[in-house]
Scaffold this motif. Structure first.
Motif, PDB file in Angstrom:
ATOM      1  N   SER A  18       0.786  -1.188   0.094  1.00  0.00           N
ATOM      2  CA  SER A  18       0.335   0.137   0.106  1.00  0.00           C
ATOM      3  C   SER A  18       0.660   1.206   0.084  1.00  0.00           C
ATOM      4  O   SER A  18       0.395   2.250  -0.673  1.00  0.00           O
ATOM      5  N   ALA A  21       2.135   1.954  -3.306  1.00  0.00           N
ATOM      6  CA  ALA A  21       0.982   2.443  -4.222  1.00  0.00           C
ATOM      7  C   ALA A  21       0.774   4.168  -3.955  1.00  0.00           C
ATOM      8  O   ALA A  21       0.590   4.785  -4.836  1.00  0.00           O
ATOM      9  N   ARG A  25       1.655   7.070  -6.674  1.00  0.00           N
ATOM     10  CA  ARG A  25       0.483   8.281  -6.973  1.00  0.00           C
ATOM     11  C   ARG A  25       1.346   9.396  -6.763  1.00  0.00           C
ATOM     12  O   ARG A  25       1.248  10.466  -7.396  1.00  0.00           O
ATOM     13  N   ILE A  33      -2.283   1.902 -11.532  1.00  0.00           N
ATOM     14  CA  ILE A  33      -1.738   1.053 -10.427  1.00  0.00           C
ATOM     15  C   ILE A  33      -2.915  -0.030 -10.143  1.00  0.00           C
ATOM     16  O   ILE A  33      -4.116   0.591  -9.601  1.00  0.00           O
ATOM     17  N   GLY A  35      -3.938  -3.735  -8.149  1.00  0.00           N
ATOM     18  CA  GLY A  35      -3.342  -4.400  -7.146  1.00  0.00           C
ATOM     19  C   GLY A  35      -4.223  -5.664  -6.708  1.00  0.00           C
ATOM     20  O   GLY A  35      -5.423  -5.852  -7.089  1.00  0.00           O
ATOM     21  N   LEU A  52      -5.587   2.478  -4.979  1.00  0.00           N
ATOM     22  CA  LEU A  52      -5.403   1.658  -6.138  1.00  0.00           C
ATOM     23  C   LEU A  52      -6.168   2.380  -7.401  1.00  0.00           C
ATOM     24  O   LEU A  52      -7.423   2.780  -6.980  1.00  0.00           O
TER      25      LEU A  52
END
Lengths: 307, 307
Positions: A18, A21, A25, A33, A35, A52
């Motif tokens: 996480s 991610a 970003r 992205i 996941g 995501l």
């Protein structure tokens, strides 16, 4: 920064997945992205938190069309996950990971790798004692080291891509071979965690001192150990199962040195104790100077609220 | 709070002594604070920093006319200092200390005590990895525990005075007997420090991993150990020389438990590792709930500056 990857796929959405991610970003490193996590609850939480662009229902679906795939699963799961996704990997895809052990990751993943994809293992030296998709944050990798352990067969331009990606996430990047990585991390990370887990367990099991006394008076030193002993048990079990030789080697040295101090205590040898206790300040200074810890006393942690 | 003591004398002006002076002044607990340190440099620094009303040239002079004297010296110096000041103690004076070991303090000090003064040992569970008169600050004891280990001969109203004094400094106060204190602190403080000193030493001495690698990659766990391993060597040498039995007992348990984990690693016994690693989170939770540590990940320490 302009997007480095058209589609980034993250398999495993805990603290590290996480955080990647969030940081991807933040820096705009990927146009999409995607996941996947094995547990439906984790997938649901990830969808709700929105870090995501898309949550996939299977690992195979997540990696389809991705130009970079990062496995953020416990080290023990690398072989099975790689086998599962191997035939879904696109032409030229980088398959990387974040495992704390590298030789074993290579040994597990390589036999399943298709010729058209590149296995480039990596390990961000970053984390907290928390775990799960709620615990991730974009700043986790800022100024932390990420160690890449490339294979001799990796095209240099692909290694450069994954290096630039980690730099984009905020890290400083080093490369070394997997075996040396595993020795270095045994010292700097694995054995410290094992000892913290061990001593926290020992303290809970004593007859002469109650658990509530240990908790109450923990600020006199013990509490520092409990932080890393609160780390994810599955991740750490796998670390020791997969870095057996290096951790046993370092552990042997640790107990040998501990016995020397034990002997000094038993025989009232103050000189040996003083000498050992004086040598260690320099290391602390070095770490603070290297920007790897705060110089504030007590880690600068906030004073706890008055009870 | 109104002044509890007409004159407070502090013998030893390091982290703890100087912090007591700051906190006493903050709360107005003494009308005059007099201090002495063996080293002329420390006395000079204390005079310059101004946290005392008066710096005395000798310990005897410092304690003269004081209604409370607190020895803030390494545990190994308690006997000699008490002998030195004994005949200068005023009628009804409380003689207390801040030592991390209590049975030895009593054994060292009691034979020198005049009948007209009260030896009431105490131990504030507070500190940082820094030392010296510059490192003290008024908030050091806020919400930290101070353990008083009264003697059976102490008049209850005098124990109540020293308790109220420590509460005035910001502490919560418990009382227990000296032997139990020494067992509790062996677990919560002494052995954690010994292990931190030991493992930091071990890591500096390896052949396969360089010292600069240890420093560079320390954020993966090791750095937490280096903080307490940067504590004052003299103080900690004395702790182990003066709490031999309890520290050896706990150390025996620690190495026994560590060997059990070593065996689990060697035999690939993941269940044992997972079980041990799962039991320790509860302790961390308890410590955070008891207000003895921060709940913020990584101790909430500031992110180090970009290098």
């Amino acid at each position: 920064m302009s997007a480095m990857f058209e589609r980034l796929a993250l398999i495993g959405l805990g603290l590290i997945g996480s955080s990647i991610a969030h940081a991807t970003r933040r820096a705009g490193l990927a146009n999409e992205i995607v996941g996947y996590a094995r547990s439906p609850e984790t997938r649901e939480t990830a969808a709700k938190l929105g870090f995501l662009d898309r949550v996939a229902d299977t690992a195979e679906e997540a990696v389809k069309g991705a130009d970079c795939v990062i496995l953020c699963v416990p080290v023990g799961a690398i072989g099975a996950v790689t086998e599962q996704i191997a035939t879904s990997l696109a032409q030229g895809t980088i398959l990387s990971d974040v495992g704390s052990v590298k030789a074993s990751v290579i040994a597990q993943a390589l036999p399943h790798m298709p010729d058209h994809a590149h296995l480039i293992p990596a390990h961000p030296l970053a984390g907290t004692e928390q775990s799960g998709p709620e615990s991730g944050f974009a700043e986790l990798f800022d100024n932390r080291w990420c160690i890449i352990t490339p294979l001799p067969t990796n095209p240099p331009e692909q290694v450069a891509r994954i290096r630039a990606f980690w730099e984009g996430l905020g890290s400083q990047v080093d490369t070394m071979d997997a075996a040396h990585h595993d020795q270095v991390l045994a010292v700097t990370s694995h054995i410290p965690h094992l000892i913290a887990y061990s001593i926290v367990g020992t303290a809970s099991d004593l007859e002469t001192v109650t658990k509530s006394e240990v908790v109450k008076y923990s600020a006199s030193g013990f509490r520092d150990f409990t932080r890393i002993a609160a780390s994810d048990p599955t991740m750490w079990r796998d670390v020791f199962l997969h870095n057996k030789e290096a951790t046993l080697e370092v552990l042997g040295r640790v107990t040998e040195d501990l016995f020397a101090l034990q002997r000094a205590i038993r025989w009232g040898d103050g000189d040996t104790l003083f000498k050992r206790f004086s040598e260690t300040r320099a290391i602390r200074r070095g770490i603070v100077e290297a920007g790897q810890d705060t110089a504030h006393p007590n880690f600068g942690r906030g004073k706890p609220p008055k009870s």
